[in-house]
Design a protein around this motif. Structure first.
Motif, PDB file in Angstrom:
ATOM      1  N   LEU A 139      54.764  18.272  80.796  1.00 24.61           N
ATOM      2  CA  LEU A 139      55.424  18.889  79.639  1.00 24.61           C
ATOM      3  C   LEU A 139      56.174  17.873  78.797  1.00 24.61           C
ATOM      4  N   ARG A 155      59.005  15.710  73.852  1.00 24.63           N
ATOM      5  CA  ARG A 155      58.678  17.125  73.684  1.00 24.63           C
ATOM      6  C   ARG A 155      59.111  17.708  72.335  1.00 24.63           C
ATOM      7  N   SER A 211      56.762  19.806  69.903  1.00 26.02           N
ATOM      8  CA  SER A 211      57.082  21.165  69.459  1.00 26.02           C
ATOM      9  C   SER A 211      56.984  21.267  67.947  1.00 26.02           C
ATOM     10  N   LEU A 255      56.141  26.433  72.734  1.00 22.74           N
ATOM     11  CA  LEU A 255      55.276  26.066  73.862  1.00 22.74           C
ATOM     12  C   LEU A 255      54.746  27.305  74.589  1.00 22.74           C
ATOM     13  N   ARG A 256      55.539  28.373  74.626  1.00 21.08           N
ATOM     14  CA  ARG A 256      55.153  29.578  75.348  1.00 21.08           C
ATOM     15  C   ARG A 256      53.877  30.202  74.785  1.00 21.08           C
ATOM     16  N   VAL A 307      52.347  26.172  80.997  1.00 16.38           N
ATOM     17  CA  VAL A 307      53.717  26.056  80.501  1.00 16.38           C
ATOM     18  C   VAL A 307      54.583  26.939  81.365  1.00 16.38           C
TER      19      VAL A 307
END
Length: 416
Positions: free
Chosen positions: A167, A173, A177, A205-206, A258
């Motif tokens: 991740l 990150r 995103s 990310l979800r 994720v």
RNA sequence: GUGGGUGUAGCUCAGGAGGUAGAGCACUUGGUUGUGGCCCAAGUGGUCGCGUGUUCAAGUCACGUCACCCACCCCA
């Protein structure tokens, strides 16, 4: 009078089901201790704040799945929805980081989430949990995953898939995103489900692991985090994979994996079974380098996993069928006491068996012995009582003979 | 939180278009068999989840309610 029933999503574990759980626990102790892990037990109840801060204020778990209520003085408490937060808290409270460089602990016990029950999902469920604090090394990630894999294998489980992903870290990150959001902005909004339209801004990310077809289509074309890791994360992830390959642990890269807890970064993994219905994840975990600090401790990396025991239980064939060594059948009421005395002697010799509490005729006694799958049926009637003998019958062959009571253990075919 | 399904004997389930509860397994007793397993006979056991309504009559129809299951969601 009506009966009082259990509350929804809480189940009684009775035999033989419960024996799967003790087996999982015993096996965990055996396997994990070989890797240097020590058992830890932490409270089931914690301050709500602990979970809000570690799991993440915006996660579904914290938002709508926790059993939270005030105690008698109005302080908000929560039944733990997972183990890592409590173990990390205990790690800090006991300044375990000052005792040794790395700390390896495991625990198991009940967790609580207020969800609608279904196959493989209860409101009170059980996890086997392992945590490793104090090292950034990718070797540690691989060792932990290898240990999990070994554990599942030891339980006799096959046909499992190990999914692996990275991740990224707080350095790379946010950049990813942003790119993901940029991409999503180019997509027709109506393709996304209502949940994801919201997540688009809060937690993009979800969307990657959303199962709604429209979202999946978008996710397929979306940029992959694997292509946007920073140099250090890339090196770390490569190293983890190299060790796993060297250890012959089969895995599949899954860029859409994720996790739903905010504390994960870098390595994440999940073990999936296709044989247990919709709730297919039997284990999951990852690296949580920021967690300890987030809870007010020193900067201290960590990594861990949890196994869902209910889901493992669905896959287990246990316990193996086996009957007791003997069934001592009392045929006459006057022999009941002597039956207990003789059984006591056998049990002291480690023979396992039952004695009838009531006298019954030979026919029903033998039926009982047969039903119990006892290897031997010992028949004790008034005549045997008088002669200090007992009839020993081998249930499989049907052979039987009369033995002196004083020499009973030998009758079962063992010496000492 | 949202769907769908199911609730009848200890267990698994039958009960076509309403008429006063059935089977198999299990259990108990007996027969047969070298004292058990197979077979035969008899027997115990049910407020048909709960409530209200329609009807001369409801397990059966309607409404409500509760419980369980599966799925969404979420995750282990």
């Amino acid at each position: 009078m009506h009966q009082i029933s259990k509350i929804k999503g809480f189940t009684d574990l009775i035999w033989p089901e419960v024996s799967k759980y003790t087996y999982m626990e015993d096996t965990a102790r055996a396997v994990f201790s070989a890797y240097g892990y020590r058992e830890i037990r932490v409270p089931v109840l914690e301050k709500t704040e602990l979970f809000a801060r570690s799991i993440g204020e915006e996660t579904d778990i914290v938002q709508k799945e926790m059993f939270t209520f005030p105690d008698r003085k109005g302080r908000l408490l929560t039944l733990r929805p997972e183990a890592t937060a409590g173990v990390a808290r205990a790690y800090l409270d006991n300044t375990m980081y000052s005792r040794e460089q790395t700390t390896k602990v495991f625990t198991f016990g009940p967790m609580f989430r207020y969800e609608r029950p279904q196959k493989g999902r209860q409101r009170q469920f059980h996890q086997v949990n392992a945590e490793l604090f104090g090292t950034h090394s990718p070797q540690a990630d691989a060792e932990l995953i290898a240990m999990l894999w070994r554990y599942l294998h030891q339980l006799g489980l096959t046909n499992l898939e190990l999914h692996l992903n990275s991740l990224g870290c707080p350095q790379c990150r946010p950049e990813f995103s942003r790119r993901l959001q940029e991409f999503l902005a180019t997509q027709p909004t109506q393709d996304l489900c209502p949940d994801c339209q919201r997540r688009q801004h809060t937690n993009p990310l979800r969307i990657l692991d959303c199962k709604v077809p429209g979202c999946q289509k978008s996710a397929e074309q979306a940029p992959k985090i694997g292509d946007h890791l920073c140099a250090q994360c890339q090196v770390h992830f490569d190293s983890v994979q190299k060790v796993l390959q060297a250890c012959s642990i089969p895995y599949v890269l899954n860029s859409r994996l994720v996790r739903g807890l905010d504390y994960y970064q870098r390595t994440t993994f999940e073990v999936i079974s296709r044989d247990i219905g919709a709730q297919s994840a039997v284990a999951g975990g990852g690296r949580y380098d920021g967690l300890v600090q987030q809870l007010g401790g020193p900067a201290c990396p960590g990594i861990g996993f949890a196994c869902g025991m209910e889901r493992l239980a669905l896959l287990m064939d246990y316990p193996p069928e086996s009957g007791p060594d003997f069934y001592l059948a009392v045929l006459d009421p006057t022999a009941l006491d002597q039956g207990q005395i003789l059984a006591l002697g056998l049990r002291e010799q480690r023979f396992q068996g039952e004695v009838s509490f009531e006298a019954k005729g030979p026919k029903s006694q033998l039926r009982l012995a047969n039903k119990l799958k006892a290897r031997f049926c010992l028949l004790l009637g008034a005549e045997e009582l008088k002669n200090k003998t007992i009839v020993v019958k081998d249930m499989q062959s049907g052979d039987q003979r009369t033995w002196p009571q004083s020499d009973l253990p030998a009758a079962l075919g063992f010496n000492s």
